[in-house]
Each structure stands twice: as C-alpha cells, then as structure tokens.
Motif scaffolding. Structure first.
Motif, short mmCIF file in Angstrom:
data_model
loop_
_atom_site.label_atom_id
_atom_site.label_comp_id
_atom_site.label_asym_id
_atom_site.label_seq_id
_atom_site.Cartn_x
_atom_site.Cartn_y
_atom_site.Cartn_z
N SER B 37 0.84 -1.19 0.00
CA SER B 37 0.00 0.00 0.00
C SER B 37 0.87 1.24 0.00
CB SER B 37 -0.91 0.00 1.23
OG SER B 37 -0.13 0.11 2.39
N ARG B 73 -13.95 7.96 -0.14
CA ARG B 73 -12.73 8.33 0.55
C ARG B 73 -11.68 7.22 0.51
NH1 ARG B 73 -11.50 9.99 5.41
NH2 ARG B 73 -12.67 8.51 6.63
N ARG B 74 -12.15 6.01 0.65
CA ARG B 74 -11.18 4.92 0.74
C ARG B 74 -10.41 4.78 -0.56
NH1 ARG B 74 -15.87 2.02 -0.10
NH2 ARG B 74 -15.82 1.00 -2.13
N GLY B 77 -8.54 8.79 -1.02
CA GLY B 77 -7.62 9.15 0.05
C GLY B 77 -7.90 10.50 0.67
#
Lengths: 137, 112
Positions: B37, B73-74, B77
């Motif tokens: 990530s 949002r996920r 970001g």
C-alpha cells in the motif's frame, strides 16, 4: 434587535438564464437585482459573467445557459426578495444562493477569480470570449 | 465493484492499467501482491492554499466517476473533513448543471 438586521452577511448567488434571452434583457435584469440589493441596504461586491455555457444536463429543455454570478452583502430578507424575483423571471431557469461568510467586509473582500470556470466554458462564437470577465459598470 | 482501483488511472492512461493488479491476485503471490500500500494523502490537505469551491468543475470531475458518482474516501484518500466539503461542493454544482447527476460532464444528451 433581531438577527436579521445584520447587514454584513456575505452571500453569492448564481443564476442561469435561457440562452436566447437578449443581452439587454439580461443586463436590465441584473440592474434590477442590484437595485434590490441596494434598496435593502446590501452592497454588491462583485459581478461575474461566466457567459454561455453548456449545461451538464438539460434544464427546461435548454442545453445551454447564461451564467451570472453575484457576490453581495445583506441579510436574509434581502435573499428572500432576490430569490422571489429570480423565481418570477421566466428567463431564469435555475439559481443557487450560498452564504459565504457570516461577516463580510465589502471593502477588503477579495477572492480568486473563477478562472477555471472560463476554462470549462463551451467556446461559442459570440459570448464565451468574455466569460468570467467582471462586468464593468 | 470493478472500477474501484482503476477509476482514476483509466482516464489518464487508458490501456496501461487495465487488467493489471486485479488479475495478479489470482496467481501465486495473490495476497502479498495486493497488500502493498502506498500512503494516500489528501490532496486538499497537501495544498493549504486551495479553498473548496463548488464553481471549480474541473476539480470536482477528478473526484467523480464517469457515471457521476462521488469517489469514496477509501479510494481517493481524501480526509474526512475535505470529503465532506467536497460532497457539498459537488451537490451544489450538480444543482447548477456545472457537473451532472449522471455522468460528470455534458455527455449523454445531444447538445449539438
């Protein structure tokens, strides 16, 4: 004192007129709105003409619209009166009023010119050239 | 949803990202490959100068999917605060036909 007498609240109103409404009609309507603002003790801070833009979706069968953006100070009764007039005018197909500040100092108030608006405006032969240019009185 | 990971890259470089990543999950290294990530940074926090503006159609379109949905949002970001402001901005702009309710730009109807 009622809160509504506060004249320093900053608002901005954007309204869309039908593309076939003439320049004179648009101008005189804008003058009328300015008159209303002044009559209610508000102050016009800025007026922007975004020109003729293509609408993201059709409104009242129109695919284009003339955007006008007005920044001013005033109170809630002024906003009510303005919006009443916007509703009455049949050339206006959509409007939006946003409160931008609880207190606005009209003398020093500055903001970014909405240049990005002009960038996305549809280039049309006539009006779009002057998009986002402030209207000189 | 299929367009989750690729929604943004798809606009920029069309074919490059297609199939990448997602298919990798099926063979061998599966989980390991996917779980790397990169730290996502809220772009609005990174730029303190920027003031959220419902008039900035360009900006909002980069946070909308092709169908006009607001990017969660996920994926983008964006931090909670700015996502909230962004949502309000997009909804205001929709009302003014600066961005669409279905499909973010003027596609979908014949404007000539």
């Amino acid at each position: 004192m009622k809160k509504s007498t506060n004249l320093t609240i900053g608002y901005e109103t954007t309204y869309i007129s039908k593309p076939d409404s003439g320049d004179d009609a648009l101008r005189s309507f804008l003058e009328k709105l300015k008159g209303i603002i002044k009559a209610h003790g508000g102050e016009v801070v800025a007026v922007e003409d975004w020109g003729r833009r293509r609408l993201a979706y059709p409104i009242q069968k129109e695919t284009r619209g003339v955007y006008t953006h007005v920044v001013y100070s005033g109170n809630n009764s002024l906003v009510a009166e303005l919006e009443r007039n916007l509703r009455i005018n049949e050339q206006v197909i959509r409007f939006l009023t946003v409160k931008i500040a609880d207190e606005i100092d009209t003398a020093t108030f500055k903001r970014k010119p909405t240049a990005n608006i002009a960038a996305t405006a549809v280039p049309l032969p006539a009006a779009a050239v002057s998009a986002a240019a402030p209207i000189t009185e | 949803m299929r367009d989750r990971d690729n929604y943004r890259d798809r606009d920029r470089d069309n074919d490059k990202d297609f199939g990448g990543g997602r298919d990798e999950g099926k063979d061998g290294e599966g989980r390991g490959r996917r779980s790397f990530s990169r730290k996502k940074v809220c772009r609005f926090c990174a730029d303190n100068e920027y003031i959220m503006d419902y008039k900035d159609a360009r900006m909002m379109q980069s946070y909308m999917m092709e169908r006009g949905k607001i990017v969660p949002r996920r994926i983008s970001g964006t931090c909670a605060l700015h996502q909230r402001k962004l949502t309000t901005a997009i909804k205001r702009a929709r009302n003014l036909a600066l961005v669409g309710y279905i499909g973010f730009s003027s596609g979908g109807y014949d404007a000539r």
